[in-house]
Design a protein around this motif. Structure first.
Motif, short mmCIF file in Angstrom:
data_model
loop_
_atom_site.label_atom_id
_atom_site.label_comp_id
_atom_site.label_asym_id
_atom_site.label_seq_id
_atom_site.Cartn_x
_atom_site.Cartn_y
_atom_site.Cartn_z
N ARG A 55 -28.18 -4.84 -96.57
CA ARG A 55 -26.79 -4.39 -96.53
C ARG A 55 -26.31 -4.11 -95.12
NH1 ARG A 55 -25.94 0.27 -100.72
NH2 ARG A 55 -23.83 -0.06 -99.99
N GLU A 56 -27.20 -4.18 -94.15
CA GLU A 56 -26.83 -3.88 -92.77
C GLU A 56 -26.54 -5.14 -91.97
OE1 GLU A 56 -28.63 0.01 -90.85
OE2 GLU A 56 -30.14 -1.52 -91.28
N MET A 57 -25.66 -4.99 -91.01
CA MET A 57 -25.41 -6.04 -90.04
C MET A 57 -26.11 -5.61 -88.75
SD MET A 57 -23.73 -8.12 -91.80
CE MET A 57 -22.99 -9.32 -90.75
N ILE A 58 -26.99 -6.46 -88.25
CA ILE A 58 -27.80 -6.14 -87.08
C ILE A 58 -27.31 -6.96 -85.89
CG2 ILE A 58 -30.14 -6.15 -86.13
CD1 ILE A 58 -29.73 -4.17 -88.43
N ASN A 59 -27.11 -6.28 -84.78
CA ASN A 59 -26.62 -6.92 -83.56
C ASN A 59 -27.73 -7.02 -82.53
OD1 ASN A 59 -23.59 -6.94 -84.11
ND2 ASN A 59 -24.17 -4.83 -84.54
N THR A 60 -27.79 -8.16 -81.87
CA THR A 60 -28.74 -8.35 -80.78
C THR A 60 -27.98 -8.92 -79.59
OG1 THR A 60 -29.34 -10.53 -81.64
CG2 THR A 60 -30.78 -8.71 -82.22
N LEU A 61 -28.40 -8.52 -78.42
CA LEU A 61 -27.82 -9.04 -77.19
C LEU A 61 -28.43 -10.40 -76.91
CD1 LEU A 61 -25.96 -8.30 -74.79
CD2 LEU A 61 -27.98 -7.35 -73.67
N ARG A 62 -27.61 -11.37 -76.62
CA ARG A 62 -28.09 -12.73 -76.32
C ARG A 62 -28.43 -12.79 -74.82
NH1 ARG A 62 -24.10 -17.04 -78.35
NH2 ARG A 62 -25.89 -18.30 -77.79
N ARG A 63 -29.37 -11.95 -74.44
CA ARG A 63 -29.71 -11.76 -73.04
C ARG A 63 -30.22 -13.03 -72.37
NH1 ARG A 63 -31.36 -6.47 -71.15
NH2 ARG A 63 -30.81 -6.67 -68.99
N SER A 64 -31.12 -13.76 -73.01
CA SER A 64 -31.67 -14.95 -72.36
C SER A 64 -30.59 -16.01 -72.13
CB SER A 64 -32.83 -15.53 -73.17
OG SER A 64 -32.39 -15.91 -74.45
N ASP A 65 -29.70 -16.19 -73.11
CA ASP A 65 -28.59 -17.13 -72.94
C ASP A 65 -27.67 -16.68 -71.81
OD1 ASP A 65 -29.56 -18.58 -75.07
OD2 ASP A 65 -28.17 -17.68 -76.51
N PHE A 66 -27.37 -15.39 -71.79
CA PHE A 66 -26.50 -14.84 -70.76
C PHE A 66 -27.13 -14.95 -69.38
CE2 PHE A 66 -24.27 -11.53 -68.39
CZ PHE A 66 -22.96 -11.77 -68.77
N ASP A 67 -28.42 -14.59 -69.28
CA ASP A 67 -29.12 -14.67 -67.99
C ASP A 67 -29.26 -16.11 -67.49
OD1 ASP A 67 -29.36 -11.95 -67.77
OD2 ASP A 67 -31.40 -11.88 -68.57
N GLN A 68 -29.40 -17.03 -68.42
CA GLN A 68 -29.51 -18.44 -68.03
C GLN A 68 -28.19 -18.94 -67.46
OE1 GLN A 68 -30.63 -21.01 -71.25
NE2 GLN A 68 -30.88 -22.79 -69.94
N ARG A 69 -27.10 -18.52 -68.08
CA ARG A 69 -25.79 -18.99 -67.62
C ARG A 69 -25.29 -18.23 -66.41
NH1 ARG A 69 -20.50 -20.04 -71.34
NH2 ARG A 69 -19.43 -21.26 -69.79
N PHE A 70 -25.54 -16.92 -66.36
CA PHE A 70 -25.07 -16.07 -65.26
C PHE A 70 -26.23 -15.20 -64.76
CE2 PHE A 70 -21.53 -16.56 -68.31
CZ PHE A 70 -20.64 -17.27 -67.51
N PRO A 71 -27.17 -15.77 -64.02
CA PRO A 71 -28.35 -15.02 -63.59
C PRO A 71 -28.00 -13.75 -62.80
CG PRO A 71 -28.53 -17.35 -62.99
CD PRO A 71 -27.15 -17.13 -63.49
N GLY A 72 -28.56 -12.62 -63.25
CA GLY A 72 -28.41 -11.36 -62.55
C GLY A 72 -27.12 -10.61 -62.81
N LEU A 73 -26.15 -11.24 -63.45
CA LEU A 73 -24.84 -10.60 -63.64
C LEU A 73 -24.93 -9.40 -64.59
CD1 LEU A 73 -21.82 -10.52 -63.10
CD2 LEU A 73 -21.52 -12.10 -65.01
N GLU A 75 -27.44 -7.40 -65.31
CA GLU A 75 -28.10 -6.26 -64.66
C GLU A 75 -27.19 -5.60 -63.64
OE1 GLU A 75 -29.62 -9.24 -65.03
OE2 GLU A 75 -31.01 -8.63 -66.61
N ALA A 76 -26.44 -6.40 -62.88
CA ALA A 76 -25.53 -5.85 -61.86
C ALA A 76 -24.40 -5.05 -62.52
CB ALA A 76 -24.96 -6.98 -61.01
N VAL A 77 -23.85 -5.57 -63.59
CA VAL A 77 -22.76 -4.87 -64.28
C VAL A 77 -23.27 -3.56 -64.88
CG1 VAL A 77 -21.21 -4.98 -66.27
CG2 VAL A 77 -21.40 -6.93 -64.73
N LEU A 78 -24.42 -3.60 -65.54
CA LEU A 78 -24.96 -2.40 -66.15
C LEU A 78 -25.40 -1.37 -65.11
CD1 LEU A 78 -26.98 -3.94 -69.11
CD2 LEU A 78 -24.74 -2.83 -69.18
N ALA A 79 -25.91 -1.81 -64.00
CA ALA A 79 -26.34 -0.88 -62.96
C ALA A 79 -25.18 -0.19 -62.28
CB ALA A 79 -27.17 -1.63 -61.90
N ASN A 80 -24.01 -0.80 -62.28
CA ASN A 80 -22.84 -0.23 -61.59
C ASN A 80 -21.79 0.33 -62.53
OD1 ASN A 80 -23.44 -0.84 -58.77
ND2 ASN A 80 -23.46 -2.95 -59.47
N ARG A 81 -22.14 0.52 -63.79
CA ARG A 81 -21.15 1.05 -64.73
C ARG A 81 -21.02 2.55 -64.55
NH1 ARG A 81 -22.46 2.93 -70.12
NH2 ARG A 81 -24.64 3.47 -70.17
#
Length: 83
Positions: A55-73, A75-81
């Motif tokens: 009955r639950e909807m589970i969310n996952t971050l598509r980190r590998s896809d994101f890192d492949q397309r925008f390497p390091g972005l 981590e930089a965004v999260l570190a400076n939030r």
């Protein structure tokens, strides 16, 4: 991720492997309709993936896809939030 709520949601997902929709909320006072809209925007941007587990909807971050397309972005965004 320009919205503080969506950025908070991405940060929570980055800190763990997977979260339910309510656990992904950056705060407890966010209305369910607003939470659903933020999750929809993150899905349409390709940042998260949502699957059904019972009955639950589970969310996952598509980190590998994101890192492949925008390497390091991510981590930089999260570190400076702002806290």
């Amino acid at each position: 991720m320009a919205d503080p709520n969506r950025l908070g949601m991405v940060a929570r997902l980055a800190a763990t492997e997977r979260l339910s929709c309510t656990d992904a909320a950056p705060c407890e006072t966010i209305p369910k309709s607003t939470l659903s809209n933020h999750l929809k925007l993150l899905r349409s941007a390709g940042l998260i993936e949502t699957t059904q587990a019972g009955r639950e909807m589970i969310n996952t971050l598509r980190r590998s896809d994101f890192d492949q397309r925008f390497p390091g972005l991510l981590e930089a965004v999260l570190a400076n939030r702002p806290d």
